[in-house]
Design an enzyme around this catalytic site. Structure first.
Site, short mmCIF file in Angstrom:
data_model
loop_
_atom_site.label_atom_id
_atom_site.label_comp_id
_atom_site.label_asym_id
_atom_site.label_seq_id
_atom_site.Cartn_x
_atom_site.Cartn_y
_atom_site.Cartn_z
N ASN A 428 0.84 -1.19 0.00
CA ASN A 428 0.00 0.00 0.00
C ASN A 428 0.88 1.25 0.00
O ASN A 428 1.57 1.54 0.98
CB ASN A 428 -0.90 0.03 1.24
CG ASN A 428 -1.65 1.35 1.38
OD1 ASN A 428 -2.64 1.60 0.69
ND2 ASN A 428 -1.16 2.24 2.24
N GLU A 429 0.92 1.95 -1.12
CA GLU A 429 1.51 3.29 -1.26
C GLU A 429 3.02 3.34 -1.04
O GLU A 429 3.57 4.41 -0.80
CB GLU A 429 0.79 4.30 -0.36
CG GLU A 429 -0.67 4.49 -0.75
CD GLU A 429 -1.39 5.57 0.05
OE1 GLU A 429 -0.78 6.12 0.99
OE2 GLU A 429 -2.56 5.85 -0.26
N ASP A 430 3.70 2.21 -1.15
CA ASP A 430 5.16 2.25 -1.00
C ASP A 430 5.83 2.88 -2.21
O ASP A 430 6.89 3.51 -2.09
CB ASP A 430 5.71 0.84 -0.76
CG ASP A 430 5.34 0.32 0.62
OD1 ASP A 430 4.69 1.06 1.38
OD2 ASP A 430 5.70 -0.83 0.94
#
Length: 538
Positions: A428-430
């Site tokens: 998630n959103e790395d």
């Protein structure tokens, strides 16, 4: 040391010490969380009232020991195995039986089995103790061992990136800092001569949808058991049967060819018939162990075709293109052992009542329990499952690779029979974190060894380690490197991949009236963070 009885839902009255010690029960259950036990015995206030969360932060800074006297194990004939099974230990745990260390664990999401046949006493008490060190401090110690890594994260503190523990425990923009510990999943004492360690299926629904091949596999443990019988049934009616001898590798495989299969569809597109696959291990016609699982027959494809807008991103199930109206899911509680099956059912039922058909399990939370995915199977809710990495630049070194690989095996094996799971995403959103902090990402460089030499080494996890694990254990489920992500382009690119659209509540703060113009190929996250209307709260 003070000793208090635990509030664990278990068999007998067990003991927490400050190094607290909590007695807990084994045999058929033992799900505990130190905060819940302390709340139950009025040692701490409810963290969700007022500013109590600040008053209980000390709990996460202590070591805690859980302790119990095991049920008696009686003398048994040769070949009998006695094992302790730990479905989940949160997180830095040392397990001792009668004072001797039998297991060390540092990953909340890995299950363990320990053969204690020679360690248990036929006469006298067997004492099981589990000591949990504070993850807050252990994570900081590990961070200091890697000073060359670029420690960047959004939400929580960077040390969390070292530790395979639910990342939201360090706090998030929507929730408090509550550093839990304890045997958060079941602990079992098992005795057997032979057991089915695993049962899984490979399903191939033909493009015509007129037939399907179901290949059933089983893995046997123990010295007994020479035959496995398989049964495939639907709505209580046996469809097909087969059996096979256990081979030298203790594995068995049979094939079923199903004509005119009853196909599983997402909510709003058809029904959700579930077949039951049953396997029974026997020895000389004596049944030793039976395992049952529900499966769904369906074809799923993530369609990514070049078109005039860029590249498509949508799901096709049983040759039907699906509009994925749905919601993202964060854990339903900071203290997951108290989330009941009924609570899961009521929450997921709300989605069906709202005409939704997809849920995204967010990467900062947990691998949800079996009941969550079983309910999604039953209700026709497709699952987008993130791997549990969120909003950070994760480190890459041999020890964490080994831990992640064990986590993948543990979780993907557990979940691979669920028809509701239609995609795994790497994080998630790395990749947004990579952009925000200007970390190196050359999409054209396809050499994984080069990725490890950059200041964004986690690319190795998302684009090599995880997809290889999905291909090994769940080859029919699509994999997507991250959320959002699209072919190495900026994560805000609306022409490719998926998109997280927060530019109304957050970011550029656009007018909510133009939400319909802020889409991409697939909006996997969007919304408003705020206190709901009072009627909703009531």
């Amino acid at each position: 040391m003070p000793q208090i009885a635990s509030g664990c839902p278990a068999l007998s009255r067990p003991s927490v010490f400050a190094v607290p010690s909590i007695d807990f029960s084994v045999a058929d259950s033992g799900k505990c969380s130190v905060h819940l036990d302390l709340i139950a015995h009025k040692k701490i206030p409810d963290p969700f009232i007022g500013f109590n969360e600040l008053d209980v932060e000390w709990v996460g800074e202590k070591s805690w020991t859980y302790k119990i006297v095991l049920p008696n194990v009686y003398a048994s004939r040769p070949g009998t195995v006695t094992a302790l099974a730990f479905d989940g230990l949160d997180t830095f745990a040392t397990v001792k039986l009668n004072g001797k260390t039998i297991l060390k664990s540092d990953n909340m999401f890995v299950s363990h089995r320990v053969d204690v046949t020679k360690a248990v006493r036929v006469d006298g008490d067997d004492v099981l103790e589990i000591e949990f060190e504070p993850s807050l401090f252990k994570a900081r110690e590990i961070q200091k061992q890697h000073p060359d890594h670029a420690w960047h994260c959004m939400n929580g503190e960077p040390a969390r990136l070292t530790t395979r523990k639910a990342q939201y425990h360090w706090g998030w923009d929507w929730g408090p800092v509550l550093m839990t510990c304890g045997p958060w999943k079941d602990v079992r004492l098992e005795t057997y001569n032979g057991r089915l360690a695993d049962l899984w299926v490979d399903i191939d629904v033909k493009e015509s949808l007129k037939s399907a091949k179901v290949t059933a596999h089983a893995q046997v443990e123990g010295n007994s058991g020479d035959n496995v019988s398989f049964t495939l049934s639907l709505a209580g009616k046996t469809i097909l049967k087969s059996s096979a001898k256990v081979d030298a590798n203790q594995t068995i495989q049979v094939e079923f060819n199903v004509d005119s299969p009853a196909l599983w569809y997402p909510n709003g597109y058809g029904t959700q018939p579930l077949y039951e696959i049953s396997a029974t291990l026997s020895s000389q016609e004596t049944n030793l162990h039976t395992v049952n699982k529900h499966i769904g027959l369906r074809r799923v494809k993530l369609v990514q075709d070049i078109d005039k807008h860029g590249k498509s991103f949508y799901f096709r199930v049983n040759n039907l293109d699906i509009f994925c109206g749905g919601s993202d899911w964060i854990p339903a509680d900071n203290f997951t052992p108290r989330i009941t099956d009924d609570k899961y059912k009521r929450w997921l039922r709300l989605m069906v009542d709202g005409n939704q058909c997809m849920i995204r399990v967010w990467g900062g939370g947990i691998w949800e329990p079996d009941v969550f995915y079983s309910l999604c199977d039953q209700l026709g809710i497709m699952v987008w499952q993130d791997f549990l990495f969120g909003c950070g630049n994760y480190p890459a070194y041999p020890e964490i690779f080994k831990s992640i690989e064990a986590e993948c095996e543990s979780q993907l094996k557990r979940l691979r029979h669920h028809p509701s799971i239609v995609i795994y995403a790497g994080n998630n959103e790395d990749y947004q974190c990579q952009e925000q902090y200007g970390l190196t990402y050359n999409y054209e460089d396809k050499d994984p060894q080069n990725w490890l030499k950059t200041d964004f080494p986690a690319r190795y996890i998302y684009e090599k380690l995880l997809p290889e694990a999905v291909d090994k254990y769940c080859p029919s489920v699509p994999y997507h490197p991250g959320s959002p992500w699209g072919d190495g382009k900026p994560t805000s690119d609306p022409t490719v991949g998926d998109l997280h659209q927060w530019n109304v509540w957050h970011g550029t703060q656009e007018k909510y009236q133009i939400f319909d113009h802020l889409g991409g190929r697939f909006n996997s996250e969007f919304g408003m963070e705020a206190f709901p209307h009072l009627q909703t709260i009531k």
